[in-house]
Write a protein that holds these residues in place. Structure first.
Motif, PDB file in Angstrom:
ATOM      1  N   ARG A 272       0.877  -1.172   0.000  1.00  0.00           N
ATOM      2  CA  ARG A 272       0.000   0.000   0.000  1.00  0.00           C
ATOM      3  C   ARG A 272       0.910   1.216   0.000  1.00  0.00           C
ATOM      4  O   ARG A 272       1.669   1.435   0.928  1.00  0.00           O
ATOM      5  CB  ARG A 272      -0.923   0.013   1.226  1.00  0.00           C
ATOM      6  CG  ARG A 272      -1.996  -1.066   1.209  1.00  0.00           C
ATOM      7  CD  ARG A 272      -3.002  -0.834   0.086  1.00  0.00           C
ATOM      8  NE  ARG A 272      -4.048  -1.855   0.047  1.00  0.00           N
ATOM      9  CZ  ARG A 272      -3.969  -2.993  -0.639  1.00  0.00           C
ATOM     10  NH1 ARG A 272      -2.869  -3.267  -1.334  1.00  0.00           N
ATOM     11  NH2 ARG A 272      -4.976  -3.848  -0.648  1.00  0.00           N
ATOM     12  N   ARG A 273       0.801   1.992  -1.078  1.00  0.00           N
ATOM     13  CA  ARG A 273       1.749   3.079  -1.308  1.00  0.00           C
ATOM     14  C   ARG A 273       0.986   4.356  -1.632  1.00  0.00           C
ATOM     15  O   ARG A 273       0.577   4.577  -2.777  1.00  0.00           O
ATOM     16  CB  ARG A 273       2.675   2.687  -2.461  1.00  0.00           C
ATOM     17  CG  ARG A 273       3.834   3.626  -2.698  1.00  0.00           C
ATOM     18  CD  ARG A 273       4.389   3.533  -4.105  1.00  0.00           C
ATOM     19  NE  ARG A 273       4.703   2.219  -4.598  1.00  0.00           N
ATOM     20  CZ  ARG A 273       4.501   1.864  -5.881  1.00  0.00           C
ATOM     21  NH1 ARG A 273       3.944   2.696  -6.735  1.00  0.00           N
ATOM     22  NH2 ARG A 273       4.841   0.660  -6.289  1.00  0.00           N
ATOM     23  N   GLY A 274       0.734   5.175  -0.580  1.00  0.00           N
ATOM     24  CA  GLY A 274       0.085   6.458  -0.807  1.00  0.00           C
ATOM     25  C   GLY A 274      -1.230   6.367  -1.548  1.00  0.00           C
ATOM     26  O   GLY A 274      -1.480   7.124  -2.487  1.00  0.00           O
ATOM     27  N   GLY A 275      -2.085   5.431  -1.161  1.00  0.00           N
ATOM     28  CA  GLY A 275      -3.376   5.290  -1.818  1.00  0.00           C
ATOM     29  C   GLY A 275      -3.375   4.368  -3.015  1.00  0.00           C
ATOM     30  O   GLY A 275      -4.416   4.167  -3.648  1.00  0.00           O
ATOM     31  N   LEU A 276      -2.219   3.795  -3.337  1.00  0.00           N
ATOM     32  CA  LEU A 276      -2.113   2.816  -4.417  1.00  0.00           C
ATOM     33  C   LEU A 276      -1.986   1.414  -3.827  1.00  0.00           C
ATOM     34  O   LEU A 276      -1.257   1.209  -2.846  1.00  0.00           O
ATOM     35  CB  LEU A 276      -0.897   3.082  -5.301  1.00  0.00           C
ATOM     36  CG  LEU A 276      -0.896   4.308  -6.207  1.00  0.00           C
ATOM     37  CD1 LEU A 276       0.447   4.412  -6.923  1.00  0.00           C
ATOM     38  CD2 LEU A 276      -2.018   4.222  -7.230  1.00  0.00           C
ATOM     39  N   ALA A 277      -2.666   0.463  -4.424  1.00  0.00           N
ATOM     40  CA  ALA A 277      -2.487  -0.946  -4.083  1.00  0.00           C
ATOM     41  C   ALA A 277      -1.526  -1.565  -5.093  1.00  0.00           C
ATOM     42  O   ALA A 277      -1.701  -1.400  -6.303  1.00  0.00           O
ATOM     43  CB  ALA A 277      -3.822  -1.677  -4.122  1.00  0.00           C
ATOM     44  N   THR A 278      -0.493  -2.239  -4.604  1.00  0.00           N
ATOM     45  CA  THR A 278       0.465  -2.892  -5.494  1.00  0.00           C
ATOM     46  C   THR A 278       0.433  -4.396  -5.249  1.00  0.00           C
ATOM     47  O   THR A 278       0.293  -4.851  -4.118  1.00  0.00           O
ATOM     48  CB  THR A 278       1.900  -2.372  -5.272  1.00  0.00           C
ATOM     49  OG1 THR A 278       2.333  -2.718  -3.952  1.00  0.00           O
ATOM     50  CG2 THR A 278       1.961  -0.861  -5.438  1.00  0.00           C
ATOM     51  N   VAL A 279       0.541  -5.149  -6.336  1.00  0.00           N
ATOM     52  CA  VAL A 279       0.554  -6.611  -6.268  1.00  0.00           C
ATOM     53  C   VAL A 279       1.628  -7.112  -7.218  1.00  0.00           C
ATOM     54  O   VAL A 279       1.734  -6.621  -8.352  1.00  0.00           O
ATOM     55  CB  VAL A 279      -0.812  -7.228  -6.669  1.00  0.00           C
ATOM     56  CG1 VAL A 279      -0.785  -8.744  -6.465  1.00  0.00           C
ATOM     57  CG2 VAL A 279      -1.948  -6.610  -5.885  1.00  0.00           C
ATOM     58  N   ARG A 280       2.404  -8.080  -6.769  1.00  0.00           N
ATOM     59  CA  ARG A 280       3.430  -8.668  -7.613  1.00  0.00           C
ATOM     60  C   ARG A 280       3.034 -10.069  -8.076  1.00  0.00           C
ATOM     61  O   ARG A 280       2.208 -10.722  -7.446  1.00  0.00           O
ATOM     62  CB  ARG A 280       4.774  -8.673  -6.872  1.00  0.00           C
ATOM     63  CG  ARG A 280       5.451  -7.307  -6.974  1.00  0.00           C
ATOM     64  CD  ARG A 280       6.485  -7.030  -5.932  1.00  0.00           C
ATOM     65  NE  ARG A 280       7.348  -5.920  -6.347  1.00  0.00           N
ATOM     66  CZ  ARG A 280       7.014  -4.634  -6.271  1.00  0.00           C
ATOM     67  NH1 ARG A 280       5.832  -4.293  -5.800  1.00  0.00           N
ATOM     68  NH2 ARG A 280       7.846  -3.690  -6.681  1.00  0.00           N
ATOM     69  N   HIS A 281       3.610 -10.489  -9.197  1.00  0.00           N
ATOM     70  CA  HIS A 281       3.305 -11.814  -9.743  1.00  0.00           C
ATOM     71  C   HIS A 281       3.534 -12.888  -8.692  1.00  0.00           C
ATOM     72  O   HIS A 281       4.551 -12.886  -7.990  1.00  0.00           O
ATOM     73  CB  HIS A 281       4.195 -12.100 -10.959  1.00  0.00           C
ATOM     74  CG  HIS A 281       3.858 -11.290 -12.172  1.00  0.00           C
ATOM     75  ND1 HIS A 281       2.872 -11.661 -13.053  1.00  0.00           N
ATOM     76  CD2 HIS A 281       4.378 -10.117 -12.638  1.00  0.00           C
ATOM     77  CE1 HIS A 281       2.793 -10.767 -14.027  1.00  0.00           C
ATOM     78  NE2 HIS A 281       3.693  -9.819 -13.803  1.00  0.00           N
ATOM     79  N   ARG A 282       2.589 -13.838  -8.574  1.00  0.00           N
ATOM     80  CA  ARG A 282       2.670 -14.876  -7.541  1.00  0.00           C
ATOM     81  C   ARG A 282       3.680 -15.976  -7.878  1.00  0.00           C
ATOM     82  O   ARG A 282       4.482 -16.372  -7.035  1.00  0.00           O
ATOM     83  CB  ARG A 282       1.292 -15.526  -7.332  1.00  0.00           C
ATOM     84  CG  ARG A 282       0.328 -14.692  -6.517  1.00  0.00           C
ATOM     85  CD  ARG A 282      -1.001 -15.406  -6.367  1.00  0.00           C
ATOM     86  NE  ARG A 282      -0.888 -16.692  -5.701  1.00  0.00           N
ATOM     87  CZ  ARG A 282      -0.894 -16.869  -4.370  1.00  0.00           C
ATOM     88  NH1 ARG A 282      -0.994 -15.825  -3.567  1.00  0.00           N
ATOM     89  NH2 ARG A 282      -0.806 -18.081  -3.862  1.00  0.00           N
ATOM     90  N   LYS A 283       3.616 -16.489  -9.073  1.00  0.00           N
ATOM     91  CA  LYS A 283       4.476 -17.612  -9.423  1.00  0.00           C
ATOM     92  C   LYS A 283       5.920 -17.136  -9.542  1.00  0.00           C
ATOM     93  O   LYS A 283       6.195 -16.139 -10.237  1.00  0.00           O
ATOM     94  CB  LYS A 283       4.020 -18.245 -10.736  1.00  0.00           C
ATOM     95  CG  LYS A 283       4.740 -19.543 -11.072  1.00  0.00           C
ATOM     96  CD  LYS A 283       4.166 -20.171 -12.337  1.00  0.00           C
ATOM     97  CE  LYS A 283       4.909 -21.463 -12.673  1.00  0.00           C
ATOM     98  NZ  LYS A 283       4.392 -22.078 -13.916  1.00  0.00           N
ATOM     99  N   PRO A 284       6.867 -17.802  -8.888  1.00  0.00           N
ATOM    100  CA  PRO A 284       8.253 -17.315  -8.911  1.00  0.00           C
ATOM    101  C   PRO A 284       8.796 -17.084 -10.314  1.00  0.00           C
ATOM    102  O   PRO A 284       9.455 -16.068 -10.572  1.00  0.00           O
ATOM    103  CB  PRO A 284       9.023 -18.421  -8.172  1.00  0.00           C
ATOM    104  CG  PRO A 284       8.015 -19.016  -7.249  1.00  0.00           C
ATOM    105  CD  PRO A 284       6.718 -18.970  -7.992  1.00  0.00           C
ATOM    106  N   GLU A 285       8.523 -18.020 -11.218  1.00  0.00           N
ATOM    107  CA  GLU A 285       9.058 -17.885 -12.570  1.00  0.00           C
ATOM    108  C   GLU A 285       8.456 -16.678 -13.304  1.00  0.00           C
ATOM    109  O   GLU A 285       9.151 -15.978 -14.050  1.00  0.00           O
ATOM    110  CB  GLU A 285       8.795 -19.174 -13.363  1.00  0.00           C
ATOM    111  CG  GLU A 285       9.593 -20.377 -12.887  1.00  0.00           C
ATOM    112  CD  GLU A 285       9.065 -21.015 -11.610  1.00  0.00           C
ATOM    113  OE1 GLU A 285       9.755 -21.876 -11.036  1.00  0.00           O
ATOM    114  OE2 GLU A 285       7.934 -20.648 -11.176  1.00  0.00           O
ATOM    115  N   ASN A 286       7.176 -16.425 -13.082  1.00  0.00           N
ATOM    116  CA  ASN A 286       6.533 -15.262 -13.718  1.00  0.00           C
ATOM    117  C   ASN A 286       7.075 -13.956 -13.149  1.00  0.00           C
ATOM    118  O   ASN A 286       7.251 -12.965 -13.867  1.00  0.00           O
ATOM    119  CB  ASN A 286       5.021 -15.325 -13.521  1.00  0.00           C
ATOM    120  CG  ASN A 286       4.378 -16.469 -14.282  1.00  0.00           C
ATOM    121  OD1 ASN A 286       5.017 -17.109 -15.113  1.00  0.00           O
ATOM    122  ND2 ASN A 286       3.117 -16.738 -13.993  1.00  0.00           N
TER     123      ASN A 286
END
Length: 382
Positions: A272-286
């Protein structure tokens, strides 16, 4: 202008030796891991996130997983040093790492401490041999206690995790197990009731009739006993499942529950970054592929509407014994205090003894914590 609260940094290590049957976290089993490549990738993901959050003070770092105690100590040290280069560190920064109590990992606790970790969260999960086998754990009780001793010798702050409300577990059995755990002298305990999560092996087992989860009424009795015993031992609940001596609460987790900014790097990490939601790829290779292509592992970066931010903050903050200050939350989201919650539902649940409201502070009572999910669904304004 008031300075922003210290930033929290979460670093996800996705690998495990085996997948526990109750676990729905983003964990993966791989035959081998290219440690040099993973160190470089995590450092690159960290650098990208730091560029988005310049000039902040860092209050906590949390290495989670997966099994981050499988990370080489050199990687841990490199990430901590890089974070110190990107941000200023709070004088009392908390640097935590989740750890399994296997002998091979416990042997590295001193090196992990030398790398900069000052708090270990140890996944004992049970103090009973049959329960450990049922939970799919790779350690036995003796090995777990040896790891606890190694952790307490290596760092000043140690937390232990235990899972209760296991099938067939009686009040007397849990009382004995918890009393033993409280005697270890750790300043923090995370005590979770066993829940059957979708997509886990336990969900399949329950569907097949291999075991029957604890009856909800019995689970409630176990919960109430847990609250009473921990409070009597000066380790009261400050969150629905987390207990600590005064002043020893997890600062990192408090940053989540108080809805502060936090950066998340590594596969599947949220931020959570200043009103932004961030999500990273789940699968390690991706995640690795995205890093090579884009210089970061992000798969989503989305602005949250004020109402969505308010709902998230309420759902997190009402897990805490301290509750939430509606006026502070209104100022942060731009909404009026009356727009944050359903006042009629709050009044009704307060009358039932499940909520308490004193001015602008709203808290869930100990009785209400047993029904937390239902309470949140009723009071959070649509």
């Amino acid at each position: 202008m008031t300075a922003p609260a210290p930033l929290a940094l979460y670093i996800h290590w996705p690998f495990c030796v085996a997948k526990c049957p109750y676990c729905d976290f983003n964990s993966h089993v791989r035959d081998s891991v290219d440690q040099a490549a993973w160190r470089a990738a995590l450092l690159a993901d960290l650098a990208h996130e730091a560029a988005m959050l310049p000039g902040r003070a860092l209050g906590s770092i949390f290495f989670g997983g997966g099994t981050p105690s499988l990370m080489p100590p050199q990687t841990i040290a490199a990430l901590i040093a890089a974070a110190a280069g990107h941000w200023s560190f709070a004088p009392d920064i908390e640097i935590s790492m989740e750890a399994n109590p296997n002998s091979a990992e416990a042997a590295r606790f001193a090196q992990v401490a030398d790398a900069g970790v000052n708090r270990l969260s140890l996944g004992l999960q049970a103090l009973d041999e049959a329960a450990l086998r049922f939970l799919g754990r790779a350690h036995d009780v003796t090995e777990g206690l040896a790891a606890l001793d190694a952790a307490q010798r290596s760092v000043e702050r140690v937390s232990i995790d235990l899972i209760y409300a296991r099938p067939g577990q009686s009040l007397a059995e849990w009382e004995s197990e918890l009393r033993r755990a409280l005697a270890f002298g750790t300043d923090h305990l995370s005590l979770y009731q066993l829940t059957i999560e979708p997509g886990t092996r336990f969900e399949t087992d329950v569907r097949k009739g291999d075991f029957i989860p604890a009856d909800p009424d019995h689970a409630a009795e176990l919960f109430e006993m847990t609250q009473a015993m921990t409070a009597a031992a000066n380790r009261p609940a400050y969150e629905v499942s987390n207990h600590a001596a005064p002043g020893q609460e997890s600062r990192h987790n408090l940053a989540y529950w108080r809805y502060g900014d936090y950066a998340g790097i590594g596969p599947g990490a949220h931020g959570r970054r200043g009103g932004l939601a961030t999500v990273r790829h789940r699968k390690p290779e991706n995640w690795m592929t995205a890093l090579a292509r884009n210089g970061h592992g992000l798969c989503e970066e989305r602005a949250l509407e004020p109402a969505e931010r308010a709902a998230e903050a309420l759902m997190m903050g009402l897990r805490l014994g301290e509750g939430v200050d509606l006026r502070v939350l209104a100022a942060r989201t731009g909404l009026s205090p009356n727009a944050l919650v359903d006042d009629a539902a709050v009044t009704r649940l307060t009358g039932h003894g499940l909520l308490s409201r004193a001015g602008d502070r709203l808290t869930v009572t100990p009785q209400g914590m047993l029904l937390l999910d239902g309470i949140l669904a009723e009071i959070v304004a649509a």
